[in-house]
Every structure is written in structure tokens, then in C-alpha cells.
Write a protein that holds these residues in place. Structure first.
Motif, PDB file in Angstrom:
ATOM      1  N   ALA A  27      33.451  79.929 -34.249  1.00  0.00           N
ATOM      2  CA  ALA A  27      33.879  78.735 -33.504  1.00  0.00           C
ATOM      3  C   ALA A  27      35.022  79.090 -32.554  1.00  0.00           C
ATOM      4  O   ALA A  27      35.049  78.646 -31.397  1.00  0.00           O
ATOM      5  N   VAL A  28      35.942  79.902 -33.021  1.00  0.00           N
ATOM      6  CA  VAL A  28      37.051  80.339 -32.163  1.00  0.00           C
ATOM      7  C   VAL A  28      36.513  81.131 -30.977  1.00  0.00           C
ATOM      8  O   VAL A  28      36.911  80.909 -29.822  1.00  0.00           O
ATOM      9  N   SER A  29      35.577  82.020 -31.267  1.00  0.00           N
ATOM     10  CA  SER A  29      34.986  82.842 -30.213  1.00  0.00           C
ATOM     11  C   SER A  29      34.290  81.968 -29.151  1.00  0.00           C
ATOM     12  O   SER A  29      34.452  82.169 -27.943  1.00  0.00           O
ATOM     13  N   VAL A  30      33.529  80.974 -29.598  1.00  0.00           N
ATOM     14  CA  VAL A  30      32.816  80.087 -28.672  1.00  0.00           C
ATOM     15  C   VAL A  30      33.803  79.287 -27.827  1.00  0.00           C
ATOM     16  O   VAL A  30      33.677  79.215 -26.595  1.00  0.00           O
ATOM     17  N   VAL A  31      34.782  78.693 -28.462  1.00  0.00           N
ATOM     18  CA  VAL A  31      35.709  77.832 -27.722  1.00  0.00           C
ATOM     19  C   VAL A  31      36.533  78.668 -26.734  1.00  0.00           C
ATOM     20  O   VAL A  31      36.749  78.245 -25.589  1.00  0.00           O
ATOM     21  N   ARG A  32      36.942  79.855 -27.145  1.00  0.00           N
ATOM     22  CA  ARG A  32      37.653  80.740 -26.206  1.00  0.00           C
ATOM     23  C   ARG A  32      36.786  81.073 -24.997  1.00  0.00           C
ATOM     24  O   ARG A  32      37.246  81.036 -23.858  1.00  0.00           O
ATOM     25  N   THR A  33      35.534  81.377 -25.259  1.00  0.00           N
ATOM     26  CA  THR A  33      34.610  81.716 -24.164  1.00  0.00           C
ATOM     27  C   THR A  33      34.449  80.530 -23.212  1.00  0.00           C
ATOM     28  O   THR A  33      34.476  80.691 -21.990  1.00  0.00           O
ATOM     29  N   LEU A  34      34.305  79.333 -23.771  1.00  0.00           N
ATOM     30  CA  LEU A  34      34.096  78.136 -22.948  1.00  0.00           C
ATOM     31  C   LEU A  34      35.333  77.789 -22.121  1.00  0.00           C
ATOM     32  O   LEU A  34      35.218  77.406 -20.955  1.00  0.00           O
ATOM     33  N   LEU A  35      36.499  77.918 -22.737  1.00  0.00           N
ATOM     34  CA  LEU A  35      37.706  77.531 -22.007  1.00  0.00           C
ATOM     35  C   LEU A  35      37.997  78.508 -20.869  1.00  0.00           C
ATOM     36  O   LEU A  35      38.667  78.158 -19.896  1.00  0.00           O
ATOM     37  N   ALA A  36      37.463  79.721 -21.004  1.00  0.00           N
ATOM     38  CA  ALA A  36      37.648  80.701 -19.932  1.00  0.00           C
ATOM     39  C   ALA A  36      36.647  80.486 -18.803  1.00  0.00           C
ATOM     40  O   ALA A  36      36.768  81.082 -17.733  1.00  0.00           O
ATOM     41  N   ASP A  37      35.642  79.640 -19.043  1.00  0.00           N
ATOM     42  CA  ASP A  37      34.552  79.477 -18.074  1.00  0.00           C
ATOM     43  C   ASP A  37      34.348  77.994 -17.793  1.00  0.00           C
ATOM     44  O   ASP A  37      33.634  77.308 -18.516  1.00  0.00           O
ATOM     45  N   PRO A  38      35.010  77.464 -16.761  1.00  0.00           N
ATOM     46  CA  PRO A  38      34.995  76.017 -16.539  1.00  0.00           C
ATOM     47  C   PRO A  38      33.723  75.467 -15.894  1.00  0.00           C
ATOM     48  O   PRO A  38      33.752  74.392 -15.318  1.00  0.00           O
ATOM     49  N   SER A  39      32.592  76.160 -16.004  1.00  0.00           N
ATOM     50  CA  SER A  39      31.403  75.651 -15.310  1.00  0.00           C
ATOM     51  C   SER A  39      30.650  74.655 -16.175  1.00  0.00           C
ATOM     52  O   SER A  39      30.102  75.012 -17.208  1.00  0.00           O
ATOM     53  N   GLY A  40      30.614  73.411 -15.771  1.00  0.00           N
ATOM     54  CA  GLY A  40      29.719  72.419 -16.352  1.00  0.00           C
ATOM     55  C   GLY A  40      30.038  71.992 -17.775  1.00  0.00           C
ATOM     56  O   GLY A  40      30.975  72.471 -18.396  1.00  0.00           O
ATOM     57  N   PRO A  41      29.231  71.046 -18.261  1.00  0.00           N
ATOM     58  CA  PRO A  41      29.475  70.478 -19.585  1.00  0.00           C
ATOM     59  C   PRO A  41      29.040  71.404 -20.728  1.00  0.00           C
ATOM     60  O   PRO A  41      28.161  72.244 -20.548  1.00  0.00           O
TER      61      PRO A  41
END
Lengths: 259, 325
Positions: free
Chosen positions: B154-168
Motif C-alpha cells: 500500500a505504501v509503495s502504491v500510494v508513493r507511486t501515485l503521489l509522484a504521478d499526478p496524471s488522472g484519477p
């Protein structure tokens, strides 16, 4: 006739011409034109040459089905230059002057609250206006947003209710009564004003007065659905409709006679 | 229903909570990026450290998911990047129209964290179950859908998402502490499938809580003389079809296990990725039966997506093939 009344009259003629080409939400478009003219000519801080000026005030048309009224006003103001007949029946992204896609009812007040909060968080002196229908207030999400905006003291948020008292199914008070509507808003922590929604000066004055206080404010603008087209006024059957040739002639004549 | 003991190979490390693991990650991200803004509808537990750090960076919508998502959309239109949390069953169903129209159709960068997806709320009953969250979110235009396997994932996913602001994006989080998986589950890129254990006889693909079940199944199958590979699939949309094809390789059977209704989920996406010429695919997923009052682990067994069910599915397939041969 004053300049703003003339602008509203010409916008109504545009709506009538559109309704002569295809079925559109005629009644809701005509009821809100004077409110739109008041906001665009006296209230909204904007740059006519640059509809996307980043510091402009924002307007969200929560009652998206009234969009042909908005298109017509934006066309009169020179913001929209394309054939209005080619534009979608609800506000969509990418159209000049349209701030947010709307039309599913009960979404606009939340969106506008987010925009207003976003402006505050960004330190921008920007105001956000949202126009809701009255029938639309049946949707509970409006009251979630009303509670939220009051809690967060969103003083840069102003709502205008197009209080034409008719929803698609009939009189709002017979379908699912909204009254006492002003008291409801007050109970939710909003400051409330009321005005004749077809008196452009009165609308502008009422909004200006509301902006003097703290927290969110709402203007209940008393309007007539189908305003300006005699046979459509106050008739829920004209919530949506297409004008035949004879109806178009009557409508144009009525709007021309008032010039 | 009997209570199942925690599977043996997880006993050495106590289960960990995704929310507890994410709280410092979210606080650090909000601190580092002024465009991030945290929101919650009954979702404060994820943002306790954000609140301690700077309460102005957390917006509480109260228990009002539709408004939560509408406000998040407005904030995103104002140039901010909202991270919004709520309990999964109410977020994905009550705010469904706001998610689709206000966030997904205009493609706004809003990260939605759904706490207690699947059957994570166990004995709280069907009001709090969300076996449909993956299905509903996979139907949203442009939505990226993630189902992490444990707290580190979960930490890995959220870190990846917050680094990549494209779309929902939607992330299904668990409600209660989960078994901790081998480090390999969490350390590589969560966008592709990750091989946790190799074996030639069958590939078990699992997502979320079922990854732990798949590892248990592989232990059991080893005792049965079956060498099972296990891979975790955290990203369900966009589905990593090419990587899944490569992973399936020449193995004759792929079994998928997901705590989720089938449509839009791991099973159908895998079957589509492998095509008619690929290996046989057995999809284990949940269904619409009314659940018993039971703990999460027992609900996984009830719906046939626990380790024993995975093991049985592999053995039945092999027995059938042996009889046919």
C-alpha cells in the motif's frame, strides 16, 4: 430599454431560434437569462478578451439543463463564437466560458465549494458563483454541500437559486415541497437574500449586498419558467420542447414587441 | 462457522495495518508538495499525522461521501491535487456518480483511498462489505485501480501515485491489519505483476488479501507434489496484460484469486490477456450470496477465495486432466 435588458432580450431570441431547430430545455434556459446577465455584466470579475484569465471569478451552472441560456448570454458577450446548435445540451469541458461539466443534478454546489476552498488555499481573491435550479434542491448532496460551505465559512461562495417553482413533473411544492426555502438555507448557516429574478438591477444589487457579509450566501431569485415566451411561461410542458413554425413566430413577435 | 487460525508461514511477523503504515507517508507527501490536499469523509485515521503537522492541509467533509468527491473535484479544478479517503463501501457506491462525472470524465488528478474494500469489515456485515469496489471503479473512464497486498505494498502504491499526478486513481485499502508478505511483494514497481515464488506446474495470480492465501496454497500444493508459482497483481487497471502473458509462459494452468466480484476484476482481465490460445484460466472470485456473520478470513473461505480453495481448484483441475489423459 436598458443595455442589459436588451442583452437579455437578444439572448432569449437566440434560445428561441435554437428551439426552432431542435428540442431543447427551453423553459429552464429562459428563466435564468436575467440572472446570468446580472452576474456577467455587474458581478463577475472577468476579462472579456480572455475567458480563461487565471484570476477570473468562476460561475458553475449546476442546473446544467439551462445551458442554452448560458450559451446565449456568452454568445451575446462575444465569449462564444461558434454555432450554438452544435454545442452539447449540458455544459461540457472545453467550451469557452464553461467552468465545469454539469447537468447531473446536485453536483454543482459541491464543485463550487471545492473551487472556493481551492481559491482560499491558494491565497487567491477569487469568488465562485453557482446557479442551482429549485427542483434540483431535492437532491440531498446540495445539503451536504450547504453544511460544508457554512462550516468552512466559504465567504467567497455565492449561490443563486433559480426559483421558478416548476420542475419537470410540476409545481415544486406539489412534487416535494421546498418551502420554507429561505429558512432552510438560514438554518444551514447561509446568509439569504431574495429578489425578482427578472429585474437585472435588483439581482445585481442583491448579490452585491450579500457579498458584504461573512460565510456563504444565497440569493433566491424568483423567476418564471419560460420567461419571455407567452405560451411557455409557467407551463411545465415547456421544460423541454421544440418550437414549430407558428410557435416560433409567436415567440419572436413577443420578444420583438418588448424592444 | 469455525474460526480459522492464521496460516502458519505468517506467524513470525505480526499483521500490519495499511492505515498505520500510510499515515507517515501521506504526512511526508503533503509536507513536501504544497499542491497536495488531504480530504476525508470519516477518513481521518489516515491523516492523523497530517493533522498534527498542519490541520489546514486536511479538509473534513463529515460523513458525506458525495460532497467529499464533489469538493475534491472542485479543488482539483482549482489546481490542487486531492487525496480523499472514506470507507470503501460508501465511497464507491454513494459517491459513484460524483466519481464518474466530476472526477473521471474530466480526468482530474484525484486519488481516492477506499478503506475496507472487499470483506475487510468482516462481521460488521453486508452494509460494510465492498466486494464490488473493483468492479465499480474499473467501469470508470480513465480510472487507475489498485489493490495492494499488504501494508508495505500500500505504501509503495500510494508513493507511486503521489509522484504521478496524471488522472484519477482508486486504491483499495484493508480495514484491519493484514499478514505481512515476503518483501518481494512490496519492493518492486507495483504497476506490474510480481513473482513471489516460482514453480512450473501452475501460476497462481492473486490480488490484495488473496496474495497471502495464494502463498498458503502454494505451501499446501508443494506437499501435494505440485510446484506452484505465485505472483501478486496490485494494478488491475490499466491491466498489465503483456507482463501477465510473459509470466504465464508455458505453464498449463493459471488460477486467479480475488476478493472481488468477477466483472472488471483479476479473473476476466487475466483470461482476456491470455486469450484462447493461452493456458487454461480458473477464476476464483466472490459472488452475491448473503454472507454469514464471520471474520474476514472465514468470509474468504465462504466465498471460495482462501488458500484451501485455491489449492483445491488446482488439484481438481489436475485430477480431471489425469483422468482425461
Amino acid at each position: 430599454m436598458s443595455n442589459v435588458d436588451e442583452l437579455a432580450r437578444r439572448a432569449r431570441l437566440r434560445v428561441v431560434e435554437l428551439a426552432a431547430r431542435k428540442a431543447i430545455h427551453l423553459g429552464p434556459a429562459l428563466s435564468l437569462i436575467d440572472v446570468l446577465v446580472a452576474l456577467y455584466t455587474s458581478i463577475l470579475r472577468r476579462d472579456p478578451a480572455r475567458p480563461d484569465w487565471p484570476d477570473r471569478d468562476l460561475l458553475v451552472l449546476s442546473k446544467g439543463h439551462g445551458v442554452y441560456g448560458l450559451y446565449a448570454v456568452l454568445a451575446e458577450l462575444g465569449v462564444l463564437t461558434q454555432d450554438l446548435n452544435e454545442l452539447p445540451g449540458h455544459p461540457s469541458d472545453g467550451i469557452p466560458g464553461i467552468e465545469a461539466a454539469t447537468g447531473a443534478l446536485g453536483h454543482g454546489l459541491s464543485l463550487a465549494s471545492g473551487l472556493a476552498l481551492g481559491a482560499r488555499l491558494a491565497g487567491k481573491d477569487r469568488r465562485v458563483y453557482v446557479i442551482t435550479g429549485d427542483g434540483e434542491l431535492d437532491e440531498g448532496s446540495n445539503w451536504e454541500a450547504a453544511q460544508f460551505a457554512a462550516h468552512h465559512r466559504l465567504g467567497n461562495l455565492v449561490a443563486v437559486v433559480d426559483r421558478n417553482r416548476l420542475q419537470q413533473e410540476g409545481d415544486t411544492e406539489e412534487v416535494c415541497a421546498l418551502e420554507p426555502l429561505a429558512d432552510k438555507w438560514r438554518a444551514f448557516g447561509w446568509r439569504v437574500g431574495e429578489s425578482d429574478g427578472h429585474d437585472i438591477t435588483a439581482v445585481a444589487d442583491a448579490v452585491t449586498a450579500l457579498e458584504a457579509g461573512d460565510g456563504p450566501a444565497v440569493l433566491i431569485a424568483h423567476t418564471t419558467k419560460g420567461r419571455g415566451v407567452p405560451f411557455a411561461e409557467g407551463d411545465p410542458a415547456w421544460h423541454m420542447g421544440e418550437l414549430d413554425a407558428a410557435q416560433r413566430r409567436i415567440a419572436v413577435a413577443a420578444l420583438t414587441a418588448t424592444a | 462457522m469455525t474460526t480459522t487460525s492464521i496460516p502458519p508461514h505468517h506467524t513470525s511477523i505480526p499483521p500490519q495495518s495499511m492505515r498505520a503504515a500510510l499515515a507517515p507517508v501521506l504526512a511526508a507527501a503533503v509536507d513536501a508538495d504544497p499542491s497536495l490536499i488531504a480530504l476525508g469523509a470519516d477518513g481521518r485515521a489516515l491523516f492523523t499525522q497530517v493533522l498534527e503537522q498542519d490541520p489546514r492541509r486536511y479538509v473534513d467533509a463529515g460523513i458525506a461521501e458525495a460532497n467529499l468527491v464533489g469538493v475534491a473535484a472542485g479543488l482539483a479544478r482549482a489546481g490542487l491535487r486531492p487525496v480523499a479517503a472514506a470507507m470503501a463501501p460508501f465511497l464507491v457506491r454513494r459517491a459513484n456518480e460524483q466519481i464518474r462525472l466530476d472526477v473521471c470524465v474530466p480526468g482530474l488528478p484525484v486519488v481516492l483511498l477506499g478503506v475496507g474494500g472487499g470483506f475487510g469489515y468482516g462481521p460488521l456485515g453486508p452494509t460494510h462489505h465492498a466486494p464490488d469496489d473493483i468492479t465499480l471503479m474499473s467501469a470508470m473512464p480513465g480510472m487507475r485501480v489498485y489493490c495492494p497486498a499488504d501494508a508495505a505494498d500500500a505504501v509503495s502504491v500510494v508513493r507511486t501515485l503521489l509522484a504521478d499526478p496524471s488522472g484519477p486513481a482508486y486504491v483499495r485499502l484493508s480495514a484491519r491489519p493484514d499478514p505481512v508478505l515476503p518483501a518481494a511483494a512490496s519492493e518492486s514497481d507495483p504497476r506490474g505483476p510480481r513473482l513471489l515464488r516460482d514453480g512450473d506446474d501452475v501460476l497462481v495470480l492473486a490480488t490484495g488479501r488473496c496474495v497471502a492465501e495464494a502463498l498458503d496454497a502454494a505451501d499446501g500444493l508443494a506437499a501435494d507434489g505440485v510446484a506452484a508459482a505465485v505472483a501478486s497483481v496490485t494494478t488491475l487497471h490499466p491491466f498489465p496484460a503483456t507482463a501477465i502473458r510473459e509470466l504465464a509462459g508455458r505453464r498449463p494452468l493459471v488460477v486467479t484469486a480475488a476478493e472481488s466480484l468477477a466483472p472488471g476484476g483479476l479473473g476476466p482481465s487475466t483470461a482476456e490477456a491470455l486469450g484462447r490460445r493461452g493456458p487454461a484460466v480458473i477464476s476464483l472470485h466472490t459472488d452475491h450470496r448473503y454472507p454469514p456473520v464471520a471474520a474476514h478470513q472465514d468470509l474468504l473461505r465462504f466465498y471460495g477465495v482462501d488458500g484451501q480453495s485455491i489449492r483445491s481448484a488446482v488439484l481438481s483441475y489436475r485430477n480431471r486432466k489425469t483422468r482425461e489423459a
